[in-house]
Scaffold this active site. Structure first.
Site, short mmCIF file in Angstrom:
data_model
loop_
_atom_site.label_atom_id
_atom_site.label_comp_id
_atom_site.label_asym_id
_atom_site.label_seq_id
_atom_site.Cartn_x
_atom_site.Cartn_y
_atom_site.Cartn_z
NE ARG A 56 -2.18 -1.02 3.68
CZ ARG A 56 -1.83 -0.01 4.47
NH1 ARG A 56 -2.15 1.23 4.14
NH2 ARG A 56 -1.17 -0.23 5.58
CE LYS A 198 -6.07 -4.51 4.60
NZ LYS A 198 -6.86 -5.21 5.66
CG HIS A 217 -7.43 -5.12 10.47
ND1 HIS A 217 -6.13 -4.66 10.54
CD2 HIS A 217 -7.47 -5.95 9.38
CE1 HIS A 217 -5.42 -5.19 9.56
NE2 HIS A 217 -6.22 -5.97 8.85
CB SER A 235 2.27 -8.03 10.08
OG SER A 235 3.07 -8.91 9.33
CE LYS A 239 -5.00 -10.96 11.42
NZ LYS A 239 -5.48 -9.66 10.90
CB THR A 240 -2.82 -16.28 9.49
OG1 THR A 240 -3.07 -14.97 8.99
CG2 THR A 240 -3.27 -17.30 8.46
CG ASP A 254 -7.49 -8.87 6.93
OD1 ASP A 254 -6.65 -8.87 7.85
OD2 ASP A 254 -7.56 -7.96 6.09
NE ARG A 319 -0.12 -9.14 1.81
CZ ARG A 319 -0.75 -8.96 2.97
NH1 ARG A 319 -1.78 -9.70 3.31
NH2 ARG A 319 -0.32 -8.03 3.81
#
Length: 530
Positions: A56, A198, A217, A235, A239-240, A254, A319
């Site tokens: 981004r 986003k 989020h 990050s 979390k994942t 997400d 990604r």
């Protein structure tokens, strides 16, 4: 140019002979590869490179300063104002630019799996692979929904159009401009597809609170007893990994909303990091990358077309985008009841925070507003030792409204639904980074599962002295000596010093909320005079 003209210009653009609406995945794959935008991998995924921008571009993101929204938006480094005149001039240029293209691609879909609060959206793309990305990431309509679809927000995406800062009033050739009044997201000068995802999330962060819905989020899953858990974390916090549990179904990975009906996924797909991806460590993600998936900036062997997920020569931020249905163990549609448990994840490189602790509502609001984790040496240019980093509500780049709006909604929902909140440190124990060791994943999994199952509800706790956390003194499958971080350090004085330093970092960061959230600061933050 007024709103009527904006709408007319859009209608004129979409009536052109070069416009392809709602192409199927195979057609989009054919278009992307035949036009040289992307190549196919061995598994049939579409691999594209995004050139200069592999992530981004937050410094090129703007919100139009408009009468209907300007008093609501939290203006600053995240929400940078731009005039209606600049927006309208750029919009006209982009529309005329796209009219000359030999092909444009339109996706019509939704953001929000709950029909009562979903947002009808459309994306207009210069690239077929960008349109495929939108098809996989957002919620796809059925035939009946498509027949009656009327977009409430439109993304106009022209990656090869570059602004002239001297003429167009931007800071660079790149721009991501949101007009809440005209319901347009205008993107140009960057090929990074994540800008679409986003930008829509930012829109939902503006719209949903007005409906009494908390946008979040976070990832979410649900157990066999309909017990929903939310996982917040920046990050590198796990979390994942921790939300992927074979005994629980994934709601989404997400972005979610929390309404009076429960939790729902905002998206229809996943946008997973693939650096160092392997089937052994992350089988769900690895096996989801198949025909129709989109890979961004993943290095692919030119002959075998086998992806090399360990190669970061293009970027660390490689990604994969794929529909959530590519994962077996999911809730479909992506809606569930109210959460019983919330887990805040942090990777504390200072070795100070407990591996698991219970939070009061005020502590939950404080740590939600703080959004803490650590940056490690080598992860960014100039970072030579661990640094505390804070991202408000675990998603500061996507919050158009003042952060306390979201925190107050969270506190209210915790009260209404009796939610237990845990802070889980997946970082270091027994010393800071370079001295101690990373908390074992098996221990973290045991602690999280115990928390979700309610096994920690009635166990004895001890109060941690610096942050005031309640630390369970026993967790099934976890050695008791690691539960209190001070006990895990050989040098107790060194721990006390480091804990005080970290507490001061929290307090310094929270000063920006002090005038609007003084009670949260006092009741939820580090114990004073430490």
């Amino acid at each position: 140019m007024n709103s009527v003209n904006i709408a007319n210009e859009l209608k004129d653009l979409l009536s052109g002979p070069n416009v392809h609406v709602q192409l199927s995945v195979p057609r989009l794959v054919e278009e992307a590869t035949s036009r040289g935008e992307a190549v196919l991998t061995r598994e049939g995924a579409v691999r594209a490179e995004t050139g200069k921008y592999t992530g981004r571009s937050p410094k090129d993101k703007y919100m139009v300063e408009e009468e209907t929204s300007k008093d609501k938006i939290d203006w600053g480094n995240v929400n940078r104002p731009i005039s209606s005149e600049i927006f309208e001039n750029l919009y006209a240029k982009v529309i005329n630019y796209l009219k000359e293209k030999d092909a444009l691609y339109v996706f019509k879909g939704f953001a929000g799996a709950d029909p009562e609060s979903r947002l009808a959206i459309q994306t207009i793309n210069e690239y077929a692979w960008h349109n495929l990305f939108a098809h996989q990431l957002f919620i796809r309509p059925n035939a009946e929904e498509l027949a009656s679809h009327e977009a409430e927000f439109t993304v106009v995406y022209a990656p090869t159009f570059q602004a002239d800062p001297a003429v167009d009033g931007t800071d660079s050739e790149t721009f991501i401009i949101v007009s809440m009044e005209k319901k347009i997201i205008l993107i140009g000068g960057t090929e990074y597809a994540g800008e679409m995802k986003k930008s829509i999330f930012s829109i939902m962060n503006y719209i949903l609170p007005e409906k009494g819905i908390l946008p979040m989020h976070c990832s979410a899953n649900v157990g066999k007893e309909d017990d929903v858990t939310l996982f917040f974390g920046l990050s590198g916090t796990g979390k994942t990994t921790l939300s992927a549990d074979e005994d629980r179904k994934l709601i989404g990975d997400d972005e979610h909303g929390w309404s009076d009906n429960g939790v729902f996924n905002i998206e229809g797909g996943c946008y997973a990091k693939t650096i160092n991806l392997s089937r052994k460590n992350e089988p769900q993600i690895y096996d989801a990358i198949r025909f129709g998936s989109v890979l961004e900036n993943v290095v692919v062997d030119p002959e075998t077309r086998i992806p090399d997920y360990d190669d970061s020569s293009l970027t660390e931020n490689t990604r994969a985008a794929y529909p959530i249905q590519a994962i077996d163990n999911i809730v479909d549609p992506s809606v569930a009841g109210h959460p019983k448990t919330i887990v805040f994840l942090t990777a504390d490189a200072f070795g100070v925070l407990p591996p698991i602790s219970k939070l009061t509502k005020e502590q939950a609001m404080y740590h939600f507003l703080s959004g803490y984790t650590s940056k490690l040496a080598g992860t960014e240019r100039g970072v030579t030792s661990p640094e505390a980093t804070f991202s408000t509500c675990f998603g500061s780049p996507f919050l158009p409204l003042p952060a306390t709006v979201y925190a107050e909604m969270l506190g209210k929902k915790i009260d209404e639904h009796g939610v237990q909140v845990f802070l889980v440190n997946t970082g270091w124990t027994g010393g800071e980074y370079g001295v101690g060791s990373r908390m074992k994943l098996s221990y973290t999994r045991s602690m999280v599962r115990a928390g979700i199952k309610g096994e920690l509800n009635n166990v004895p706790t001890e109060k941690e002295s610096v942050f005031g956390f309640e630390i369970p003194t026993e967790v099934p499958g976890v050695p008791t000596e690691v539960l209190n971080p001070r006990n895990a350090w050989a040098d107790k004085d060194a721990y006390d010093k480091k804990a005080k330093e970290l507490a001061e970092s929290f307090q310094q960061n929270f000063k920006k909320f002090g005038s609007v959230a003084p009670e949260i600061s006092v009741q939820g933050g580090p114990v004073q005079n430490n």
